[in-house]
Scaffold this active site. Structure first.
Site, short mmCIF file in Angstrom:
data_model
loop_
_atom_site.label_atom_id
_atom_site.label_comp_id
_atom_site.label_asym_id
_atom_site.label_seq_id
_atom_site.Cartn_x
_atom_site.Cartn_y
_atom_site.Cartn_z
N ARG A 39 41.20 -60.07 -57.40
CA ARG A 39 42.06 -60.47 -58.51
C ARG A 39 41.46 -60.17 -59.88
O ARG A 39 42.10 -60.40 -60.90
CB ARG A 39 42.39 -61.96 -58.41
CG ARG A 39 43.29 -62.24 -57.22
CD ARG A 39 43.74 -63.67 -57.21
NE ARG A 39 44.81 -63.84 -56.26
CZ ARG A 39 45.66 -64.84 -56.31
NH1 ARG A 39 45.56 -65.76 -57.23
NH2 ARG A 39 46.61 -64.92 -55.41
N HIS A 40 40.25 -59.70 -59.93
CA HIS A 40 39.61 -59.21 -61.17
C HIS A 40 39.71 -60.20 -62.33
O HIS A 40 40.03 -59.82 -63.46
CB HIS A 40 40.20 -57.86 -61.57
CG HIS A 40 40.30 -56.91 -60.42
ND1 HIS A 40 39.19 -56.35 -59.82
CD2 HIS A 40 41.38 -56.46 -59.72
CE1 HIS A 40 39.60 -55.59 -58.82
NE2 HIS A 40 40.91 -55.64 -58.74
N CYS A 41 39.43 -61.44 -62.07
CA CYS A 41 39.46 -62.50 -63.10
C CYS A 41 40.83 -62.63 -63.75
O CYS A 41 40.95 -63.00 -64.92
CB CYS A 41 38.39 -62.27 -64.16
SG CYS A 41 36.72 -62.31 -63.48
N ALA A 42 41.88 -62.29 -63.00
CA ALA A 42 43.24 -62.36 -63.53
C ALA A 42 44.16 -63.02 -62.51
O ALA A 42 45.27 -62.55 -62.25
CB ALA A 42 43.74 -60.96 -63.88
#
Length: 82
Positions: A39-42
């Site tokens: 989720r790449h910090c999203a």
């Protein structure tokens, strides 16, 4: 491609139909190709999109044509189910 405007950018988020993003990352890693998955910090963005995560490929000035061709060849195999 999750971000069509990324066509000419150095970071490209994507999914492969029918293949979990983590599995794509694993298969690329087995070929010594590094990508990020998840989720790449999203998390909120992915939640809103109804997605569990994606694969994110990046290129930089130190990548060469041979590495790009290796990535494309690996992706062709992955999308074909090889």
């Amino acid at each position: 491609m999750l971000a069509p405007e990324a066509e000419r950018k150095a970071i490209v988020p994507f999914l492969v139909d029918g293949v979990d993003h983590a599995e794509v990352g694993k298969k690329l890693s087995e070929r010594k190709i590094c990508v990020r998955t998840g989720r790449h910090c999203a998390s909120l963005v992915f939640e809103k999109l109804g997605l569990d995560g994606c694969v994110r490929a990046s290129v930089a000035f130190y990548n060469d044509i041979e590495e790009a061709e290796m990535f494309l060849s690996a992706m062709e195999d992955i999308t074909r189910g090889s």
